[in-house]
Design an enzyme around this catalytic site. Structure first.
Site, mmCIF file in Angstrom:
data_model
loop_
_atom_site.group_PDB
_atom_site.id
_atom_site.type_symbol
_atom_site.label_atom_id
_atom_site.label_comp_id
_atom_site.label_asym_id
_atom_site.label_seq_id
_atom_site.Cartn_x
_atom_site.Cartn_y
_atom_site.Cartn_z
ATOM 1 N N HIS A 1 0.825 -1.210 0.000
ATOM 2 C CA HIS A 1 0.000 0.000 0.000
ATOM 3 C C HIS A 1 0.860 1.262 0.000
ATOM 4 C CE1 HIS A 1 -3.311 -2.643 0.879
ATOM 5 N NE2 HIS A 1 -2.805 -3.012 2.039
ATOM 6 N N HIS B 1 -7.235 -4.496 -1.059
ATOM 7 C CA HIS B 1 -6.571 -5.764 -1.378
ATOM 8 C C HIS B 1 -7.298 -6.459 -2.507
ATOM 9 C CE1 HIS B 1 -6.153 -4.873 2.955
ATOM 10 N NE2 HIS B 1 -4.887 -5.172 2.745
#
Lengths: 328, 328
Positions: free
Chosen positions: A57, A216
């Site tokens: 991320h 995700h």
């Protein structure tokens, strides 16, 4: 999905080494247990802020370690929770006698491991759970809402308060308040691929998008034909506002976050429409953050985040920050 | 390649509107002829720096307008040169009586249009041509080397010198010197797609890469099977060094530039190897810039850039800068 890679096992180790070397003025690496900490002590002792989560991320969370934001971040392998020993080691290292605040995105693995660390830690500590994603109430790895790009607002504002001398209880209360004032929703145009898996996390047709996707690749509200950018923005803004319900005329911070594979030009296109739409609906977007801040590897797509501001939150947002990803 | 888009014609207009609104403290938009200028005058009159080129490479050049870098940037449509009327209008607006320096990447359309502007402009002016890409000597739209990510080093260092009071001749000489001290080479893992064309610029198999690719998807040195990240970095570093030929022990700035579709984690992986390789070869990488700065829309891939430093160039790099994309 092709990647620059030697072996999936070594990716995080080598990338971390690169990152701390490139930003040696801001951060340091503690290799084992692995965490990244702010280099050098703050001007005066303060509450220590620690976050962490699966990597993939970036710049979240590693890029937000530094003056005015986090004191340490604990990275897990890609899309995998860090472990309690990382959090305990980080806490022992960066505690300054004023306690530790954990900032945790709401995913089952992160929540469990930070809870274990919190219970084992003999230093006073508290936890802020970020749950800003309004797309779905339950998700693949989550009970309750997911924590996504609004984490940046929590880390920035609580970071500024801690730097200014707020105590642990004040930091905890502020973090919860920023979390409640913040909502996000995203849309994916493509999947991403976890390096160790070597294949796309999900499949999507060439003319489809996933409305409400997680960072995700978790499913969102629905899969449908790709719409015009304006229509996508209007739906995201509508979903966020119907959750946040800001009072008419409220000042808001608008964050357009790229998931990693979408050009900046398109992010600014989304920002333009979102700002116009918010203004037309009677709100006042007065602060902006546009770019790739909470990514999902190479996923094409973006999320919108709104934080309803007041004078205190605006000042905390504006306060100086010096990290590798935010710097003003 | 899916995009956030309403219509390709309006993309640049709307994205520019979003960008200047999000960064209203740093930049202003002049809509017609279209350019972005630094908001507010510098502390004292100075040489005005103007760059520009096709859009699709953001944050280059628009993200580098502000204190310590550019005074204005003229964006063309995606991968299309801006026109002389934009450059003339920008020059008239930002000239402070000390002349205008154009910083131009070496592409036939840009070179021609900036030359026309230079000849028509009744203000003293000079041009620095950036030609840092060592991959090929001639390319699809270029005679001589292409100008790529090294443009950032030229704009930053000359920007700092102009801000410190260097005159037009000094800025021109410095720009040429930084250009000579800088070399780049890139590799593409995927193509990109120009919105108006609606399809990939080139085709590449799932297991291939293009070594030496240009930032518009121009062919490089060869197409081959995707290699390990370390091997790719070593080839790029080798190609750059054999061109630059720095003296043993030289200090260098290492810039790892993402083309838009490659995660930050992978860019730091490349940085780690490049730094190790440079150090092993006896050079001293002492400054780093890692991230998406000169992009090719959503292309997955990256370039490496080296600038051979001396104390003057290092100080110019370190000098304060306040733009939307570089800020320290």
């Amino acid at each position: 999905m092709k990647k620059f890679l030697n072996d999936a096992d070594g990716l995080l180790r080598d990338a971390l080494a690169g990152m701390v070397s490139a930003h040696a003025d801001v951060i340091e690496l503690h290799p084992d247990p692995c965490f990244v900490r702010r280099s050098g002590p703050p001007p005066r002792p303060k509450v220590a802020l620690i976050s962490g989560g699966g990597s993939g991320h970036e710049p979240l969370h590693l890029g937000f370690v530094g003056r005015g934001m986090l004191d340490a971040a604990c990275p897990g392998q890609v899309f995998t929770s860090p472990t309690p020993d990382q959090m305990l080691a980080a806490a022992a290292e960066v505690d300054m006698g004023h306690g530790v605040l954990f900032i945790v995105k709401n995913y089952a693995g992160d929540v469990m491991n930070f809870e274990i660390a919190s219970e084992m830690l003999e230093i006073p500590n508290a936890t802020v759970l970020v749950q800003d994603d309004v797309a779905v109430e339950r998700s693949t790895h989550t009970t309750g809402r997911r924590g996504v790009a609004g984490t940046v607002m929590v880390e920035k504002m609580v970071g500024a308060a801690a730097e200014a001398g707020a105590d642990l209880a004040q930091c905890k209360a502020l973090g919860d308040r920023v979390n409640r004032a913040t909502a996000s929703m995203g849309v994916a145009l493509t999947s991403c691929a976890v390096p160790a898996a070597g294949r796309a996390t999900f499949e999507m047709a060439d003319d489809e998008m996933e409305i409400g996707v997680g960072i995700h690749g978790e499913p969102g509200r629905r899969r449908e034909k790709l719409q015009r950018a304006d229509a996508i923005v209007d739906e995201l803004v509508g979903a966020i506002l119907s959750d946040l319900k800001p009072r008419p005329g409220a000042e808001v911070l608008l964050h357009v976050n790229g998931f990693g594979g979408t050009p900046l030009l398109e992010l600014y296109l989304l920002q333009h429409r979102a700002e116009a739409q918010l203004t037309w609906l009677g709100f006042k977007p007065v602060r902006f953050l546009v770019g790739n801040y909470t990514t999902a590897l190479e996923m094409a797509g973006a999320s919108l985040t709104l934080t309803v501001l007041d004078s205190e939150l605006k000042a905390l947002w504006d306060a100086p920050v010096r990290t590798s990803a935010l710097n003003w």
